[in-house]
Scaffold this active site. Structure first.
Site, PDB file in Angstrom:
ATOM      1  N   HIS A   1     -11.845   4.122  -2.727  1.00 49.29           N
ATOM      2  CA  HIS A   1     -13.269   4.368  -2.489  1.00 49.29           C
ATOM      3  C   HIS A   1     -13.569   5.843  -2.203  1.00 49.29           C
ATOM      4  O   HIS A   1     -14.720   6.272  -2.270  1.00 49.29           O
ATOM      5  CB  HIS A   1     -13.802   3.466  -1.366  1.00 49.29           C
ATOM      6  CG  HIS A   1     -13.411   3.881   0.015  1.00 49.29           C
ATOM      7  ND1 HIS A   1     -12.372   3.297   0.717  1.00 49.29           N
ATOM      8  CD2 HIS A   1     -13.918   4.812   0.859  1.00 49.29           C
ATOM      9  CE1 HIS A   1     -12.276   3.837   1.904  1.00 49.29           C
ATOM     10  NE2 HIS A   1     -13.200   4.766   2.017  1.00 49.29           N
ATOM     11  N   ASP A   9      -7.647  -1.012  -2.678  1.00 46.45           N
ATOM     12  CA  ASP A   9      -8.302   0.237  -2.291  1.00 46.45           C
ATOM     13  C   ASP A   9      -7.308   1.397  -2.188  1.00 46.45           C
ATOM     14  O   ASP A   9      -7.376   2.205  -1.270  1.00 46.45           O
ATOM     15  CB  ASP A   9      -9.062   0.065  -0.971  1.00 46.45           C
ATOM     16  CG  ASP A   9     -10.090   1.183  -0.748  1.00 46.45           C
ATOM     17  OD1 ASP A   9     -10.472   1.843  -1.730  1.00 46.45           O
ATOM     18  OD2 ASP A   9     -10.488   1.408   0.415  1.00 46.45           O
ATOM     19  N   SER A  57     -10.778   8.255   5.943  1.00 45.64           N
ATOM     20  CA  SER A  57     -10.320   7.362   4.883  1.00 45.64           C
ATOM     21  C   SER A  57      -9.342   8.070   3.948  1.00 45.64           C
ATOM     22  O   SER A  57      -9.622   9.158   3.449  1.00 45.64           O
ATOM     23  CB  SER A  57     -11.511   6.852   4.073  1.00 45.64           C
ATOM     24  OG  SER A  57     -12.287   5.969   4.822  1.00 45.64           O
TER      25      SER A  57
END
Length: 495
Positions: free
Chosen positions: A138, A168, A242
């Site tokens: 993402h 992911d 992230s």
């Protein structure tokens, strides 16, 4: 003269005894006293010491391999005013209030529908000296440009080598003739709850921020994807973290920081390193992940469902639907079967099955043990390749309802009106608030296909089966909802 020699000899003997006693005392002290922890350089193991946590050594060793990832892409929709003033990478109202809230209050003023350049920041870490980098999918999804910046301020253009939306995980490559600093991927299976860990990343655009905490839990399922198996930690993870590494005290990366819980403080989630290692070769060679395919939709076996199916305890994965033409269909697996073993491994929780199937090589003949009508049956299934459009071993959605309901018979007119393809059965027309059906998750519009394992084609058959149930006896429903189906157990309310 003889006296003096004798006296001197006695003195020498005393000194000798005193010397031996001192040597013995020093040796005893050395044996009893624990060795001093000399840190990373001496031990080659970044473990915690009592006087100075070796997180200092961990940070020094890992930071050079942690990168800042900035992306650009053209999107349609509202740009965040907040970022126009505070710059890319800064937190947006969306980060705090969510997309629905933001769009509802600010969408029209922002000129929705206009195309604009969207910038975002994330983190990653180098896993090889020739420039391969792991991050979250993402972070780079849909990016037109990817910039990689190291801790020494050197910048490179990044290229996506492979990505996997279901886990992911994304693999990026930078082209360079230099040998880049890199980290070691550890074995996340050996991670223990309560173990110290460090998260490194770029939260809110603040580069190379280090936070520490402990592993709070393992194997967390948070609904992020079909193969959820997250490490939960209280090391602070915020927007921008992230894709960054979660590191143990040996300096090994044991997770990829991925998700946060907006409503909670101090709860973050990371993808286990072993999950990334498992798909890394395919990402590098094929650019995507090819998974094994069984072709079933499964749901959790609750204690009530276990009792209804005659299983001693709630374990395994209950088959709610078998896809036509799938490997499971070809060997006779049916809805209502409970898969208790896959390829020799027991299935304690439903969520384990999707990961097992996905990680099995295409074409392998996997042994499966299913529980059907009070006995175990062994079947062998040659696994197929998961079609691109499949969610494989899709998890049947949890329901949260109870029992007061009314039904209508499906007629051609009703089917056309509601846009459903079913031409027989009964459909739930209303749900009593707070009733048993609502409590177990039955919803208005659900189509009841079976009651107590008996097919019902109309209201009369439905009423007959319901009428045969004893007072207080649980009722097992198979309902169809959308493209999926699932079992629910209803406990009738006391009259």
């Amino acid at each position: 003269m003889r006296y003096n020699l004798r006296k001197a000899a006695q003195q020498i003997g005393f000194i000798k005894k005193e010397f031996l006693f001192m040597v013995w005392l020093i040796l005893a002290i050395l044996i009893i006293t624990p060795p001093v922890n000399k840190g990373f350089a001496a031990e080659k193991d970044i473990s915690l010491s009592a006087d100075r946590p070796s997180f200092v050594a961990v940070a020094k060793a890992i930071n050079p391999a942690v990168v800042n990832i900035s992306t650009e892409k053209m999107v349609k929709g509202a740009d965040d005013v907040f970022r126009q003033y505070f710059g890319p990478g800064s937190p947006s109202p969306r980060d705090f209030f969510g997309d629905d809230f933001f769009d509802r209050f600010f969408g029209e003023q922002q000129g929705q529908g206009k195309e604009h350049k969207e910038k975002s920041l994330g983190s990653g870490f180098i896993i090889s000296k020739d420039g391969y980098i792991l991050t979250n999918n993402h972070v780079v999804e849909g990016a037109d440009k990817i910039k990689i910046r190291l801790s020494n301020e050197k910048e490179y253009n990044g290229k996506i080598v492979g990505k996997d939306e279901k886990t992911d995980v994304a693999l990026i490559k930078v082209e360079t003739k230099e040998n880049l600093p890199f980290v070691t991927l550890g074995d996340s299976d050996f991670l223990e709850i309560g173990e110290w860990v460090m998260a490194i990343g770029n939260p809110f655009g603040l580069e190379h921020t280090v936070t520490v905490g402990v592993v709070s839990a393992k194997g967390r399922v948070i609904g992020a994807g079909p193969y959820d198996n997250f490490i939960q930690t209280d090391a602070s993870i915020n927007p921008g973290n992230s894709g960054g590494p979660l590191v143990n005290t040996k300096g090994e990366v044991i997770g990829i920081n991925t998700a946060i819980v907006a409503q909670a403080n101090g709860i973050g989630f990371a993808i286990p390193s072993n999950m990334a290692k498992e798909i890394l070769p395919q990402l590098k060679e094929k650019g995507r992940v090819i998974r094994g395919w069984l072709g079933v939709m499964v749901q959790k076996v609750t204690p009530e469902l276990a009792q209804s199916f005659g299983l001693a305890e709630g374990r395994g994965a209950l088959v709610a639907q078998v896809q036509e033409g799938s490997p499971a269909a070809k060997v006779g697996i049916k809805k209502g079967d409970i898969i208790v073993k896959f390829d020799g491994k027991e299935i304690k929780e439903m969520d384990e099955l999707p990961r097992m199937v996905a990680g099995t090589p295409i074409g392998k003949k996997a042994s499966i043990v299913i529980f059907r009508e009070g006995k175990e049956i062994n079947v062998t299934v040659p696994l197929g390749e998961m079609p691109e459009e499949q969610k494989e071993v899709a998890l049947a959605k949890k329901t949260e309802n109870n029992l007061g309901l009314t039904v209508k018979e499906i007629t051609p007119e009703l089917a056309n009106k509601m846009g459903i393809t079913e031409r027989e059965g009964v459909i739930v027309s209303s749900i009593e608030p707070g009733g048993p059906a609502e409590d177990v998750g039955i919803m208005k519009g659900d189509i009841i296909k079976e009651v107590n394992r008996k097919q019902v084609k109309n209201v009369q058959e439905y009423s007959e089966v319901i009428g045969k149930t004893k007072p207080g006896e649980n009722i097992l429903f198979l309902i169809k909802r959308g493209d999926g189906s699932l079992f629910v157990v209803l406990k009738p309310a006391k009259k």
